[in-house]
Design an enzyme around this catalytic site. Structure first.
Site, PDB file in Angstrom:
ATOM      1  N   GLY A  45       0.837  -1.193   0.000  1.00 41.54           N
ATOM      2  CA  GLY A  45       0.000   0.000   0.000  1.00 41.54           C
ATOM      3  C   GLY A  45       0.869   1.239   0.000  1.00 41.54           C
ATOM      4  CD  GLN A  50       3.587   5.840   2.566  1.00 41.83           C
ATOM      5  OE1 GLN A  50       2.590   5.321   2.086  1.00 41.83           O
ATOM      6  NE2 GLN A  50       4.482   5.144   3.234  1.00 41.83           N
ATOM      7  CB  CYS A 101       5.068   2.109   7.208  1.00 43.48           C
ATOM      8  SG  CYS A 101       4.688   3.671   6.397  1.00 43.48           S
ATOM      9  CG  LEU A 102       6.643   0.912   1.126  1.00 45.41           C
ATOM     10  CD1 LEU A 102       6.199   1.225  -0.299  1.00 45.41           C
ATOM     11  CD2 LEU A 102       7.731  -0.156   1.125  1.00 45.41           C
ATOM     12  CG  HIS A 143      -0.749   1.564   7.308  1.00 42.22           C
ATOM     13  ND1 HIS A 143       0.178   1.078   8.203  1.00 42.22           N
ATOM     14  CD2 HIS A 143      -0.051   2.347   6.438  1.00 42.22           C
ATOM     15  CE1 HIS A 143       1.379   1.555   7.881  1.00 42.22           C
ATOM     16  NE2 HIS A 143       1.273   2.314   6.805  1.00 42.22           N
ATOM     17  CD  GLU A 144      -1.122   2.718   2.782  1.00 45.82           C
ATOM     18  OE1 GLU A 144      -0.601   3.845   2.713  1.00 45.82           O
ATOM     19  OE2 GLU A 144      -0.465   1.686   3.015  1.00 45.82           O
ATOM     20  CG  HIS A 147       0.489   7.110   5.374  1.00 47.28           C
ATOM     21  ND1 HIS A 147       1.647   7.526   6.014  1.00 47.28           N
ATOM     22  CD2 HIS A 147       0.631   5.777   5.201  1.00 47.28           C
ATOM     23  CE1 HIS A 147       2.437   6.472   6.214  1.00 47.28           C
ATOM     24  NE2 HIS A 147       1.844   5.400   5.731  1.00 47.28           N
TER      25      HIS A 147
HETATM   26 CO    CO Z   1       2.567   3.489   5.621  1.00 47.76          CO
END
Ligand code: CO
Length: 174
Positions: A45, A50, A101-102, A143-144, A147
């Protein structure tokens, strides 16, 4: 095109992203870049912030079982859920799940989320949809969406665990 990932504690990760109003070519190329970047970094995701774009855009692509070595074969582009301007309209139950998470490479922590959510959103053409899901997709979407509101998952850790994380993270960033 693959873009650079914004890494914690970059202040951009705290931005509350703006509602998308134009469902045009620039939105489509943003979504395409997000897919390319997510695949290149082995993510499931990604939120637009990001890659430094503060718009309410996220993608999720849950890998399918495949023997193919090629990552994009397990996460084909047509399986990407493109979510614009999401709103959670129903939430139910709680579940703990280990997340990564990236923007925090190598960090995996168990956090608590709603077990089931209903989300209203728009697709890349502005058409309205509803998604009702449980389990993994629901957690990934929460989660997204965090962000988009300037939050990262480690903010959900207990005070003690957060302190421990910050100390260790600083070491890895030197
Ligand atoms: Co993330």
């Amino acid at each position: 095109m693959i873009q650079d990932i914004v890494i914690y504690p970059d202040k951009r990760l705290k931005i509350v992203s703006k509602t998308v109003e134009q469902f045009d070519d620039s939105l489509h190329s943003l979504l395409d870049d997000m897919y390319d970047t997510m695949i290149a970094k082995n993510g499931v995701g990604l939120a637009a912030i990001q890659i430094g774009i503060s718009e309410r855009v996220l993608i999720v692509n849950v890998p399918i079982e495949s023997d193919d070595e090629d990552e994009s074969a397990q996460q084909p582009k047509e399986n990407t859920l493109e979510v614009i301007n999401p709103v959670i309209t129903r939430k139910e139950g709680m579940v703990k799940f280990q997340e990564g998470c990236l923007s925090l490479p190598g960090v995996y922590e168990e956090v608590e989320r709603y077990a089931e959510v209903t989300i209203e959103y728009q697709d890349r053409y502005g058409e309205k949809f509803l998604i009702e899901n449980d389990e993994f997709l629901s957690i990934a979407l929460q989660h997204e969406i965090d962000h988009l509101d300037g939050k990262v998952f480690i903010e959900k850790l207990s005070y003690i665990k957060r302190k421990k994380f910050e100390k260790e993270w600083k070491k890895t960033q030197k």
